[in-house]
Scaffold this motif. Structure first.
Motif, PDB file in Angstrom:
ATOM      1  N   LYS A 103       0.405   0.668  -4.586  1.00 45.29           N
ATOM      2  CA  LYS A 103       0.002   0.032  -3.325  1.00 45.29           C
ATOM      3  C   LYS A 103       0.861  -1.210  -3.062  1.00 45.29           C
ATOM      4  N   LYS A 107       3.225  -1.900   0.276  1.00 39.08           N
ATOM      5  CA  LYS A 107       3.134  -3.107   1.103  1.00 39.08           C
ATOM      6  C   LYS A 107       4.502  -3.772   1.255  1.00 39.08           C
ATOM      7  N   THR A 117       0.171  -3.552   9.365  1.00 39.04           N
ATOM      8  CA  THR A 117      -0.802  -3.227   8.328  1.00 39.04           C
ATOM      9  C   THR A 117      -1.628  -4.466   8.036  1.00 39.04           C
ATOM     10  N   ALA A 118      -2.629  -4.314   7.184  1.00 37.46           N
ATOM     11  CA  ALA A 118      -3.476  -5.445   6.824  1.00 37.46           C
ATOM     12  C   ALA A 118      -2.710  -6.419   5.930  1.00 37.46           C
ATOM     13  N   ALA A 120      -2.077  -8.564   2.820  1.00 39.90           N
ATOM     14  CA  ALA A 120      -2.461  -8.182   1.463  1.00 39.90           C
ATOM     15  C   ALA A 120      -2.045  -9.239   0.451  1.00 39.90           C
ATOM     16  N   THR A 136      -9.422 -13.730   2.168  1.00 37.48           N
ATOM     17  CA  THR A 136      -9.748 -12.611   3.063  1.00 37.48           C
ATOM     18  C   THR A 136     -11.159 -12.730   3.612  1.00 37.48           C
ATOM     19  N   VAL A 177      -4.589  -4.981  -5.602  1.00 37.82           N
ATOM     20  CA  VAL A 177      -4.316  -5.421  -4.241  1.00 37.82           C
ATOM     21  C   VAL A 177      -5.619  -5.780  -3.541  1.00 37.82           C
ATOM     22  N   GLU A 179      -7.000  -6.924   0.203  1.00 37.57           N
ATOM     23  CA  GLU A 179      -6.527  -6.873   1.591  1.00 37.57           C
ATOM     24  C   GLU A 179      -7.558  -7.417   2.557  1.00 37.57           C
ATOM     25  N   ASP A 180      -7.070  -7.796   3.737  1.00 38.69           N
ATOM     26  CA  ASP A 180      -7.973  -8.053   4.855  1.00 38.69           C
ATOM     27  C   ASP A 180      -8.649  -6.750   5.269  1.00 38.69           C
TER      28      ASP A 180
END
Length: 433
Positions: A103, A107, A117-118, A120, A136, A177, A179-180
């Motif tokens: 992941k 990213k 993308t979100a 991260a 986040t 990872v 993420e938002d």
């Protein structure tokens, strides 16, 4: 054309089924396959993630094309070994498959390619996780960095649960990872690439949580449907332009061209489509409904991608009908599933109009004398019940009627596959009436 398909699940059964319907395909062989695939094609013993075994099988069968189903063979370098042996393979190299295998790498590529993308945070310690969770806020999204068969993600409002999952991930790998959270309905889009040209299939929506209303733990997928009549009409060209083509171009720039399926998992947010994740292969359970609607012969499409000739492929043809896939899961799934239970009613289920049943976690018991061995469960997701109908209500009705005819002790299905769409309740933020 002789095609060797690697894998043993319902996704591979769907691929084999579609390939056998292609007039240009003379023979299909699967390694290792499953009992349902064995009714359509030859099945070979062996490990699909063993590059040497796969090359040997492809040579002995005279395969003109190898199609890789699951992710493990890709990360193990099966496509590399086939390429070195001069055997066309539909599936990316190990380096390119890192788009799914890591992941954090995905990213990095998205950032370089300008893919939406979100935000991260790649964390290597629990302290870094704590700071990322602060940044986040809730809901928390924590993703295992490596392969997790679709079950390495936790989305929760419970910070302790998020921290617990992150800690467990760090015990297995060097990074995790955070993420938002991306709000909005999720969409799966398969983009075929020959390393330069990208061609999209029709979108689908799958259902990861085990229970109705998106409750319970994540699974590998409890069902899917296609098409998505509620999605923006320009969704596919927009994703091709902003996500798939830039990603494929970035991979080529790095000297690791991506050949195969770039599975783009999307959230349709108020700010437009945002990538949730990349996979490097066909998704399960979405493949089953997408291929049920594909009218263009599949073997021609996959060989064109493997041989760098997608640019000369005519536009894909699609059925306007709707397909629904309802997964029949074993007792206790997605925990430790019950196995070895007798499966019945498949022939009865397939008597429902325009329904076919695909095997996922099944095996044949050893035959005794002249009696063939019975069919029993061998995994968590046991069967995919796939329907076609003129509309979503009809497709849902047929799939659930057929699933109800299957007998398997303790089995369960998710009852609301496609239900929100049928009711007109799927809303893209910013497009509310």
């Amino acid at each position: 054309m002789v095609v060797l398909v690697l894998g043993s699940g319902a996704r591979e059964h769907a691929l084999v089924r579609s390939l056998t319907l292609d007039p240009s395909v003379d023979r299909v062989v699967a390694l290792p396959g499953n009992p349902g695939i064995a009714d359509l094609a030859g099945c070979l013993p062996g490990d699909p993630a063993d590059p040497t075994a796969v090359v040997d099988a492809a040579r002995s069968e005279g395969a003109d094309l190898v199609v890789v189903g699951p992710e493990a063979p890709l990360v193990a370098g099966v496509a590399d070994a086939l390429q070195e042996s001069g055997i066309p393979c539909f599936g990316p190299s190990a380096q390119a498959a890192a788009l799914e295998g890591s992941k954090a790498f995905a990213k990095e590529v998205m950032a370089a390619a300008g893919v939406p993308t979100a935000a991260a945070h790649v964390c290597t310690t629990v302290d870094e996780v704590e700071r990322a969770l602060d940044a986040t806020g809730s809901p928390y999204v924590v993703k295992e960095d490596g392969l997790a068969a679709g079950k390495g993600v936790v989305v929760t409002t419970d910070r302790a649960r998020a921290r617990e999952h992150a800690t467990a991930c760090l015990e297995r790998a060097d990074a995790v990872v955070v993420e938002d959270f991306l709000d909005g309905p999720e969409v799966s889009l398969f983009c075929l690439s020959d390393g330069r040209t990208v061609v999209a299939l029709e979108p689908a929506q799958d259902f990861k949580r085990v229970g109705a209303g998106d409750t319970g733990p994540n699974t590998g997928g409890m069902g899917a449907y296609s098409p998505l009549t509620w999605a923006p009409t320009d969704l596919v060209p927009q994703v091709l332009d902003t996500v798939a083509r830039p990603t494929v171009a970035e991979m080529a720039r790095r000297g690791t061209p991506f050949v195969g399926v770039l599975y783009v998992g999307l959230a349709l947010t108020a700010d437009g489509p945002r990538v949730v994740e990349f996979n490097a292969r066909f998704g399960d359970p979405e493949t089953q409904v997408v291929l049920a609607r594909l009218r263009t012969p599949l073997g021609v499409v996959l060989r064109s991608a493997a041989e760098g000739e997608l640019s000369g492929l005519p536009e894909l043809e699609w059925s306007p009908r709707t397909s629904v896939n309802v997964v029949v899961a074993a007792e206790h799934y997605p925990g430790t599933p019950a196995t070895g239970d007798t499966i019945g009613g498949i022939e009865h289920a397939e008597q429902v109009e325009d329904v076919h049943v695909l095997h996922a976690g099944t095996r044949r018991e050893t035959s005794t004398g002249d009696q063939p061995g019975g069919l029993v469960s061998s995994g968590g997701r046991v069967l995919s019940v796939v329907s076609l109908a003129d509309d979503l209500p009809g497709a849902r009705s047929r799939a659930y009627e057929a699933a109800g005819r299957i007998t398997l002790r303790g089995s369960h299905t998710r009852p609301d596959i496609g239900l929100a769409a049928e009711r007109g309740e799927v809303v893209v933020p910013g497009q509310e009436a």
